[in-house]
Enzyme design. Structure first.
Site, mmCIF file in Angstrom:
data_model
loop_
_atom_site.group_PDB
_atom_site.id
_atom_site.type_symbol
_atom_site.label_atom_id
_atom_site.label_comp_id
_atom_site.label_asym_id
_atom_site.label_seq_id
_atom_site.Cartn_x
_atom_site.Cartn_y
_atom_site.Cartn_z
ATOM 1 N N ILE A 102 51.342 68.808 -10.517
ATOM 2 C CA ILE A 102 50.630 68.942 -11.784
ATOM 3 C C ILE A 102 51.615 68.963 -12.955
ATOM 4 O O ILE A 102 52.717 69.486 -12.855
ATOM 5 C CB ILE A 102 49.728 70.200 -11.787
ATOM 6 C CG1 ILE A 102 48.870 70.250 -13.058
ATOM 7 C CG2 ILE A 102 50.517 71.464 -11.565
ATOM 8 C CD1 ILE A 102 47.702 71.222 -12.996
ATOM 9 N N CYS A 103 51.177 68.348 -14.055
ATOM 10 C CA CYS A 103 51.875 68.384 -15.331
ATOM 11 C C CYS A 103 53.230 67.666 -15.278
ATOM 12 O O CYS A 103 53.279 66.454 -15.176
ATOM 13 C CB CYS A 103 52.005 69.836 -15.791
ATOM 14 S SG CYS A 103 52.427 70.049 -17.525
ATOM 15 N N HIS A 104 54.335 68.412 -15.317
ATOM 16 C CA HIS A 104 55.676 67.819 -15.282
ATOM 17 C C HIS A 104 56.209 67.629 -13.860
ATOM 18 O O HIS A 104 57.328 67.161 -13.682
ATOM 19 C CB HIS A 104 56.659 68.686 -16.079
ATOM 20 C CG HIS A 104 56.504 68.565 -17.553
ATOM 21 N ND1 HIS A 104 55.532 69.241 -18.255
ATOM 22 C CD2 HIS A 104 57.189 67.834 -18.463
ATOM 23 C CE1 HIS A 104 55.635 68.939 -19.543
ATOM 24 N NE2 HIS A 104 56.629 68.091 -19.697
#
Length: 171
Positions: A102-104
């Site tokens: 998730i995300c980065h």
């Protein structure tokens, strides 16, 4: 029930760790916190969440894990500077077992060179990095491609967690 390895280091995005892991535990799954030094306490970006590392990333046996979760924040960028972390991610990814990113988190997958030809999503600031790694960026809350489940960030956590739990049920 599944054993989920949580690959984590300093400055992880608190909610991207707390919400999925709460749901995993609630469904009866176990967690193994994997980082650079066993016994180390790592803090989230918001300084609200402390996580104790259970096992050193260079020593963990990938065969005992059923899946891994990589929370975002600054943690994936920091981890990708360590050969042991990159090797672990590459080796685990190549088992075909589920990877929840998730995300980065795709930053670590990019450095491990495992997303070429894949459909991936992630935080808006790494879209070009994802494309440069040879992946197709998909702008939606959850993208599933083989063993990889990815999401853009905190607003997508409910959908990300639901997809991840569904995949864990298949194990």
């Amino acid at each position: 029930m599944a054993l989920v390895g949580v690959v984590i280091d300093e400055m992880f995005e608190d909610v991207e760790y707390t919400e999925p892991t709460k749901a995993f535990r609630g469904a009866g799954h176990s967690l193994l916190h994997i980082g650079l030094r066993s016994g180390q306490l790592v803090k989230g970006k918001r300084k609200r969440t402390l996580v104790k590392i259970d096992e050193n990333i260079s020593e963990v046996d990938i065969n005992k894990l059923d899946a891994i979760l990589i929370p975002g924040g600054c943690s994936p960028d920091h981890l990708r500077g360590y050969k042991s972390a990159v090797k672990f991610i590459k080796d685990f990814f190549n088992t075909g077992k589920p990877v929840f990113a998730i995300c980065h988190a795709p930053q670590l997958l990019i450095t491990a060179q495992v997303i070429e030809g894949r459909r991936v999503t992630g935080w808006k600031s790494i879209v070009q990095d994802i494309k440069n790694a040879g992946a197709e960026y998909i702008n939606q809350e959850v993208v599933e491609d083989g063993n990889l489940i990815s999401s853009r960030g905190p607003p997508d956590i409910p959908a990300f967690t639901k997809a991840s739990l569904k995949r864990l049920e298949e194990i």
